[in-house]
Design a protein around this motif. Structure first.
Motif, short mmCIF file in Angstrom:
data_model
loop_
_atom_site.label_atom_id
_atom_site.label_comp_id
_atom_site.label_asym_id
_atom_site.label_seq_id
_atom_site.Cartn_x
_atom_site.Cartn_y
_atom_site.Cartn_z
N VAL A 134 0.85 -1.20 0.00
CA VAL A 134 0.00 0.00 0.00
C VAL A 134 0.88 1.25 0.00
CG1 VAL A 134 -1.78 1.29 1.25
CG2 VAL A 134 -1.83 -1.21 1.24
N SER A 135 0.46 2.24 -0.74
CA SER A 135 1.12 3.55 -0.69
C SER A 135 0.05 4.63 -0.81
CB SER A 135 2.14 3.70 -1.83
OG SER A 135 1.49 3.66 -3.09
N VAL A 136 0.36 5.81 -0.26
CA VAL A 136 -0.58 6.94 -0.23
C VAL A 136 0.16 8.20 -0.62
CG1 VAL A 136 -2.06 8.35 1.24
CG2 VAL A 136 -2.04 5.88 1.53
N ALA A 137 -0.49 9.06 -1.38
CA ALA A 137 0.06 10.37 -1.74
C ALA A 137 -1.03 11.42 -1.54
CB ALA A 137 0.54 10.38 -3.19
N VAL A 138 -0.62 12.62 -1.16
CA VAL A 138 -1.55 13.69 -0.83
C VAL A 138 -1.25 14.92 -1.68
CG1 VAL A 138 -2.42 15.22 0.99
CG2 VAL A 138 -1.80 12.85 1.54
N ALA A 139 -2.28 15.45 -2.32
CA ALA A 139 -2.17 16.73 -3.04
C ALA A 139 -2.80 17.79 -2.15
CB ALA A 139 -2.89 16.66 -4.39
N SER A 140 -2.02 18.75 -1.73
CA SER A 140 -2.47 19.75 -0.77
C SER A 140 -3.46 20.73 -1.39
CB SER A 140 -1.27 20.53 -0.23
OG SER A 140 -0.68 21.29 -1.29
N ARG A 141 -4.07 21.53 -0.51
CA ARG A 141 -4.98 22.57 -0.97
C ARG A 141 -4.26 23.58 -1.85
NH1 ARG A 141 -4.58 27.88 -0.56
NH2 ARG A 141 -3.70 27.54 1.52
N GLY A 142 -3.01 23.88 -1.52
CA GLY A 142 -2.24 24.81 -2.34
C GLY A 142 -2.01 24.30 -3.75
N ARG A 143 -1.73 23.00 -3.88
CA ARG A 143 -1.53 22.43 -5.22
C ARG A 143 -2.84 22.43 -5.99
NH1 ARG A 143 2.03 19.39 -8.11
NH2 ARG A 143 3.54 19.44 -6.41
N ILE A 144 -3.93 22.18 -5.32
CA ILE A 144 -5.24 22.21 -5.99
C ILE A 144 -5.53 23.60 -6.52
CG2 ILE A 144 -7.73 21.94 -5.64
CD1 ILE A 144 -7.04 19.80 -3.52
N ASP A 145 -5.26 24.62 -5.71
CA ASP A 145 -5.48 26.01 -6.16
C ASP A 145 -4.57 26.36 -7.32
OD1 ASP A 145 -7.44 26.35 -4.29
OD2 ASP A 145 -6.19 27.47 -2.87
N ARG A 146 -3.36 25.84 -7.31
CA ARG A 146 -2.39 26.19 -8.36
C ARG A 146 -2.64 25.45 -9.67
NH1 ARG A 146 3.63 24.17 -7.64
NH2 ARG A 146 2.63 22.34 -8.59
N ASP A 147 -2.91 24.14 -9.57
CA ASP A 147 -2.96 23.30 -10.77
C ASP A 147 -4.38 23.00 -11.25
OD1 ASP A 147 -0.25 23.24 -10.55
OD2 ASP A 147 -0.16 21.21 -9.72
N ASN A 148 -5.38 23.14 -10.44
CA ASN A 148 -6.78 22.74 -10.57
C ASN A 148 -6.96 21.32 -10.04
OD1 ASN A 148 -6.86 20.71 -12.72
ND2 ASN A 148 -6.63 22.36 -14.22
N ILE A 149 -8.20 20.96 -9.76
CA ILE A 149 -8.48 19.73 -9.03
C ILE A 149 -8.14 18.49 -9.85
CG2 ILE A 149 -10.89 19.77 -9.76
CD1 ILE A 149 -9.45 18.41 -6.44
N LEU A 150 -8.36 18.51 -11.16
CA LEU A 150 -8.07 17.34 -11.98
C LEU A 150 -6.57 17.06 -12.03
CD1 LEU A 150 -8.85 15.09 -13.90
CD2 LEU A 150 -8.85 16.76 -15.78
N ARG A 151 -5.78 18.07 -12.32
CA ARG A 151 -4.33 17.87 -12.41
C ARG A 151 -3.74 17.46 -11.07
NH1 ARG A 151 -2.34 23.01 -16.16
NH2 ARG A 151 -3.42 22.36 -18.08
N ALA A 152 -4.26 18.05 -10.00
CA ALA A 152 -3.76 17.68 -8.68
C ALA A 152 -4.09 16.22 -8.35
CB ALA A 152 -4.37 18.61 -7.62
#
Length: 296
Positions: A134-152
């Motif tokens: 198992v592995s997990v990765a997190v896209a932060s709120r800042g990345r969502i604002d910068r890249d948009n939700i799909l790209r993040a």
């Protein structure tokens, strides 16, 4: 000439048989009436509704390990499934998970995380982490604002695949977008309800994100993150309108932008209307003469 009198003389039992034959149609005619009246009773109606309800139930098949086993027979292994949680909420990160199930130790009860209760997800989370990679990765709120939700989301999914302890040779991802991975990637629409590895990843991603949102609730009390996990439910929208956005809210989501404009109007940049017409007045002095002979 001797005539057979027995052909003309009725038998002794004939009147009884005729009477029985005459009575039979009456009983047959009355029988449907009795059935019809019985069908009108509440008990009969309830039984019919129950029977119809049972016939109308659509059984939803749980996800299977069929696609993974087909690849194993072809010599393709390891096979991973990945999914994310948190595309729709107004606050918090997007969490992606990748899972490689052990074919000999697959926990029972794995299903699309949306079909499971919170208690079932927690139990399966522990079993999956104990038996699978198992592995997990997190896209932060800042990345969502910068890249948009799909790209993040796609970024987090790819990071989760790369972070697996063993590099997979084939990846199943939920949705319509394939990942830019070193191995083959297959996008499966509705995959969390079809492919068992994706369903396992959906459980890991959902449980991980729910725990993160409960931690954010302690950091920003009053919004109810521990209850709605950041989704746009009426309680969350009411708190957002009353308190304004927090540092964990996604800036460009419409309800958050509206709350920011209300509570922090100085942070909202005015948008220039490209279609507006501006009138410009030009004043020319009549006394000014232009000498055409001057070299300009």
């Amino acid at each position: 000439m001797i005539r057979d009198k027995s052909a003309k003389t009725p038998a002794k039992d004939a009147p009884k048989k005729q009477a029985a034959n005459k009575a039979a149609p009456d009983k047959a005619a009355k029988a449907p009436v009795a059935k019809t009246s019985a069908a009108k009773t509440p008990a009969a109606n309830a039984a019919k509704v129950a029977a119809a309800g049972k016939k109308g139930i659509i059984a939803v098949a749980p996800p299977s390990f069929r696609r993974e086993r087909a690849l194993i027979k072809r010599g393709v292994w390891p096979v991973a499934g990945c999914d994310e949680a948190g595309r729709g909420p107004l606050a918090g990160p997007v969490v992606a998970a990748a899972v490689i199930l052990d074919p000999d130790r697959i926990p029972r009860g794995i299903d699309d995380s949306k079909r499971l209760t919170a208690e079932e997800r927690e139990k399966l989370f522990d079993k999956i982490c104990a038996t699978a990679q198992v592995s997990v990765a997190v896209a932060s709120r800042g990345r969502i604002d910068r890249d948009n939700i799909l790209r993040a989301s796609l970024w987090a999914l790819k990071r989760a695949v790369v972070a697996l302890p063993e590099a997979p040779r084939h990846v199943f991802v939920d949705g319509r977008d394939r990942l830019d991975t070193a191995c083959d990637c297959e996008a499966v629409i509705g995959g969390d309800g079809i492919v068992l590895s994706i369903a396992a990843a959906s459980i890991v991603a959902k449980v991980t994100r729910d725990r993160l949102m409960c931690a954010l609730a302690q950091d920003c009390p009053g919004y109810g993150f521990e209850q709605h996990k950041g989704y746009a439910v009426p309680e969350h929208l009411d708190a957002l309108d009353r308190l304004g956005p927090s540092i964990h809210h996604r800036s460009f989501f419409a309800p958050v932008a509206a709350a920011r404009a209300k509570h922090m109007p100085w942070t909202v940049e005015p948008v220039q209307d490209l279609f507006s017409v501006t009138e410009v007045e030009v004043h020319v002095e009549a006394s000014v003469e232009i000498d055409a002979s001057v070299n300009l």
